[in-house]
Each structure stands twice: as structure tokens, then as C-alpha cells.
Scaffold this active site. Structure first.
Site, mmCIF file in Angstrom:
data_model
loop_
_atom_site.group_PDB
_atom_site.id
_atom_site.type_symbol
_atom_site.label_atom_id
_atom_site.label_comp_id
_atom_site.label_asym_id
_atom_site.label_seq_id
_atom_site.Cartn_x
_atom_site.Cartn_y
_atom_site.Cartn_z
ATOM 1 N N GLY A 133 -21.254 -0.834 14.477
ATOM 2 C CA GLY A 133 -21.160 -2.203 14.974
ATOM 3 C C GLY A 133 -21.417 -3.234 13.885
ATOM 4 O O GLY A 133 -20.933 -3.086 12.759
ATOM 5 N N LYS A 190 -6.283 -7.451 1.078
ATOM 6 C CA LYS A 190 -7.283 -7.939 2.033
ATOM 7 C C LYS A 190 -6.927 -9.308 2.614
ATOM 8 O O LYS A 190 -7.159 -9.554 3.799
ATOM 9 C CB LYS A 190 -8.664 -7.966 1.380
ATOM 10 C CG LYS A 190 -9.186 -6.555 1.154
ATOM 11 C CD LYS A 190 -10.586 -6.523 0.643
ATOM 12 C CE LYS A 190 -11.122 -5.105 0.567
ATOM 13 N NZ LYS A 190 -10.221 -4.096 -0.007
ATOM 14 N N LEU A 235 -21.104 -2.836 10.014
ATOM 15 C CA LEU A 235 -21.753 -1.528 9.862
ATOM 16 C C LEU A 235 -20.804 -0.381 10.183
ATOM 17 O O LEU A 235 -21.245 0.718 10.520
ATOM 18 C CB LEU A 235 -22.993 -1.464 10.769
ATOM 19 C CG LEU A 235 -24.062 -2.542 10.524
ATOM 20 C CD1 LEU A 235 -25.138 -2.485 11.608
ATOM 21 C CD2 LEU A 235 -24.699 -2.388 9.144
ATOM 22 N N ASP A 251 0.838 -1.202 0.000
ATOM 23 C CA ASP A 251 0.000 0.000 0.000
ATOM 24 C C ASP A 251 0.870 1.248 0.000
ATOM 25 O O ASP A 251 1.797 1.369 0.816
ATOM 26 C CB ASP A 251 -0.889 0.037 1.255
ATOM 27 C CG ASP A 251 -1.972 -1.038 1.248
ATOM 28 O OD1 ASP A 251 -2.109 -1.754 0.238
ATOM 29 O OD2 ASP A 251 -2.683 -1.139 2.276
ATOM 30 N N ASN A 309 -3.748 -8.780 4.960
ATOM 31 C CA ASN A 309 -4.142 -8.033 6.166
ATOM 32 C C ASN A 309 -4.905 -8.927 7.139
ATOM 33 O O ASN A 309 -4.632 -8.925 8.346
ATOM 34 C CB ASN A 309 -5.043 -6.846 5.798
ATOM 35 C CG ASN A 309 -4.312 -5.748 5.046
ATOM 36 O OD1 ASN A 309 -3.087 -5.713 5.023
ATOM 37 N ND2 ASN A 309 -5.062 -4.849 4.426
ATOM 38 N N ASP A 328 -10.735 -6.061 7.216
ATOM 39 C CA ASP A 328 -9.813 -7.212 7.206
ATOM 40 C C ASP A 328 -9.511 -7.645 8.636
ATOM 41 O O ASP A 328 -9.416 -8.845 8.924
ATOM 42 C CB ASP A 328 -8.503 -6.857 6.494
ATOM 43 C CG ASP A 328 -8.750 -6.234 5.127
ATOM 44 O OD1 ASP A 328 -9.794 -6.544 4.514
ATOM 45 O OD2 ASP A 328 -7.912 -5.434 4.683
HETATM 46 O O1 RIB Z 1 -8.897 -3.669 2.825
HETATM 47 C C1 RIB Z 1 -7.808 -2.814 2.742
HETATM 48 C C2 RIB Z 1 -6.900 -3.211 1.636
HETATM 49 O O2 RIB Z 1 -7.558 -3.041 0.408
HETATM 50 C C3 RIB Z 1 -5.642 -2.373 1.524
HETATM 51 O O3 RIB Z 1 -4.588 -2.847 2.320
HETATM 52 C C4 RIB Z 1 -5.345 -2.379 0.035
HETATM 53 O O4 RIB Z 1 -4.216 -3.136 -0.291
HETATM 54 C C5 RIB Z 1 -6.607 -2.925 -0.611
HETATM 55 O O5 RIB Z 1 -6.422 -4.185 -1.088
#
Ligand code: RIB
Ligand code: NA
Length: 307
Positions: free
Chosen positions: A227, A41, A223, A14, A44, A255
Site C-alpha cells: 500500500g 516515467k 510501498l 520499452d 506513462n 507511474d
Molecule cells: O517506470 C517505468 C518506466 O521506467 C518504463 O516504462 C521505462 O521506460 C523506464 O523509464
């Protein structure tokens, strides 16, 4: 006993610019600097799961480049098994361009690179002969439909639990609902998914019920600052209240939620308890800029749950 967690999804680097506001079409905004963070995603969520205490195996793809090496080193340092990540010679590692404003709103454009070349064969090879019924599989959709499908089918054939985070809600998801994954859309994704099923709704709750009618499995609607809604096939609907959060960057909050949710389910938690822990973790994660910067460890989640 704690089941293992397999995460199938995208791995990115990122590039994040904090700016006074998000650019409109054709507009240039200038922030003071650009920061590099690990992202994607799948990766992460794998980090969130590892920090929450799971044994995590990541399945995905990077390019044979410096970004890919950096991504794998970071993931390994988090204690994640990366044997299931394929290094593709002719592809670049995925990159996300992210702008964050002072209100923690963001804008993300992803150059998928190697993630777009992740094949169903690779996913099947990484999962099929390895999965046990006690394992849990988390799948997100920044990878090709065929790879998502292969992951959901491998989980179903092994009798392993499957959580599918439809972010973004690719059309292929509609065809996979019969395998009974637990879906974790946000409100917008929930409406979009119901629409793909020709079951249009204006409220996330009804849309989620329409999705649940196809999966026969719980649907958890995230949400954001409100929440989460937990719908279960017995007709129960539970609203898990938001946790107080100081939001600097909401990138990766979803994530974090999914990574902690699958970790707690794999450890034997009831769904409601797992969602509560995921909700606490997501609220903690947004306090720092960078998708993984605020992701808590298991002890922080315990402390946060009591607060
Ligand atoms: O959900 C966040 C992620 O979405 C970021 O880290 C970016 O890489 C995108 O994939
Ligand atoms: Na963060």
C-alpha cells in the site's frame, strides 16, 4: 472545476523480454520474444492521468526518429496534448531494455537519448506562461536536474500544485524541497533522499518525516504490495492498505500511481482519497505485461474502489 495536469518527464520506447529469471552480471538469459511498448516515467504517468480523466499536457523530448513518431502518435491517441514535447534533431528517442521474470520482478536499463537533452529553457517555455494556479504539475526525474528544477520552479511561481516523484532520487531533488512539492518516493528512494539531506534513517516512515520537515508538504511513500504511507504536516500518518493484485509486471505501477494521484488532486479530491484511488489504479495496472497495458480508466478505478 477540474484543473489541468502538466506532466514533465521522460518518454521512452520499452523493449521487454519475459524470461525465466533476471540475468546476473555477465550472464545471458533467453526469453521467447521481445515486445515493444510505450514507456518512460513521464509518458506513462501522462497516460495514467489521461485514462483517469484529466486534461493532460506532456512536457519532454523525443528524437527525430521512428521511435519518436511512434511515441507521439500513441500519446496523441490517448488524448494527451504533446505541444510541449520537443523533437530533437540530433538525439535518439529514449529506449528502456526491460527483463521481467515469472514473479513479476523486473530489471531496467534506460538509454536516455533525447530525455538527457531536455533543457531547462524548454521546460520553462512549455510551462511558465501557460500555468494557472488551478493547474497541477507532476515531475519525475529521468530527465536532467536542470529540467526538473525548472519544472518545480515554474509550478511554484504560478502557484500551481506540484507533485515530485523522485524516481530515481537525483541529488538535485534535495535542493528543491524548499519549493514545497508533494513527494512520492518508494521506501528505498525515501531512505536515499533522507541520506542526501544528511538525515539518515533506517525506516521509511522516519525518513519521510525528515523530508516533510524540509518541504512542509505531504509525503506519500509507495510501498508496492504493502500500500502507501501518507504523512501530512499536521503530524498525521495514514497507512493506505494494499489492494489485492495479480502481479504479472510491475513496470509502470509507480507511474500509474502518480498519474492517478495528480489527476484526483487536480479534480479537487482530498489527499487521502486521491491516494486511495491511485493505490487501486496501481494494483490494477500490474496485471498485464507492459507499463501501460493494465492502466485503468476512471470507471475501472470506481469499480475497483468499491470491490
Ligand atoms: O517506470 C517505468 C518506466 O521506467 C518504463 O516504462 C521505462 O521506460 C523506464 O523509464
Ligand atoms: Na502493466
Amino acid at each position: 472545476t477540474r484543473g489541468r495536469v502538466f506532466v514533465v518527464g521522460a518518454i521512452n520506447v520499452d523493449l521487454v523480454v519475459a524470461a525465466e529469471r533476471l540475468p546476473g552480471p555477465g550472464e545471458t538469459v533467453v526469453g521467447t520474444r521481445v515486445e515493444r511498448y510505450g514507456g518512460g516515467k513521464g509518458a506513462n504517468a501522462a497516460v495514467a492521468a489521461a485514462r483517469a480523466g484529466a486534461e493532460v499536457h506532456l512536457v519532454g523530448a523525443v528524437g527525430a526518429d521512428a521511435n519518436g513518431t511512434e511515441a507521439l502518435d500513441e500519446l496523441t491517441a490517448e488524448g494527451i496534448w504533446v505541444d510541449g514535447v520537443t523533437v530533437l534533431e540530433d538525439e535518439a528517442t529514449g529506449v528502456a531494455l526491460i527483463v521481467v521474470d515469472p514473479g513479476a520482478e523486473n530489471q531496467i536499463a534506460v538509454g536516455a537519448g533525447a530525455n538527457a537533452a531536455l533543457s531547462a529553457e524548454h521546460v520553462t517555455r512549455a510551462l511558465a506562461s501557460h500555468l494557472r494556479p488551478s493547474d497541477s504539475v507532476l515531475v519525475s526525474t529521468e530527465i536532467p536536474d536542470a529540467a526538473v528544477e525548472a519544472a518545480v520552479i515554474a509550478a511554484a511561481s504560478a502557484g500551481a500544485r506540484c507533485v515530485l516523484n523522485p524516481a530515481p532520487p537525483i541529488p538535485g531533488v534535495a535542493d528543491l524541497l524548499g519549493y514545497g512539492p508533494i513527494l512520492t518516493p518508494n521506501a528505498g528512494e525515501c531512505l536515499e533522499l533522507a541520506k542526501m539531506l544528511d538525515d539518515d534513517h533506517t525506516h521509511a516512515r522516519e525518513a519521510a518525516a525528515a523530508i516533510m520537515a524540509r518541504t512542509g508538504a505531504p509525503v506519500v511513500v509507495t510501498l508496492g504490495g504493502d500500500g502507501a504511507l501518507v504523512l501530512t504536516p499536521d503530524g498525521n500518518v495514514d497507512h493506505v492498505r494494499p489492494r489485492p493484485a495479480v502481479a504479472r509486471d510491475t513496470t509502470g505501477a509507480g507511474d500509474t500511481f502518480n498519474g492517478v494521484l495528480i489527476t484526483r488532486l487536480a479534480a479537487g479530491d482530498e489527499l487521502d482519497d486521491a491516494v486511495r484511488a491511485a493505490n487501486v489504479a496501481a494494483a490494477l495496472s500490474v496485471a498485464h505485461v507492459g507499463a501501460r497495458a493494465g492502466m485503468p480508466r476512471a470507471t475501472d478505478i470506481e469499480v475497483g474502489s468499491r470491490a
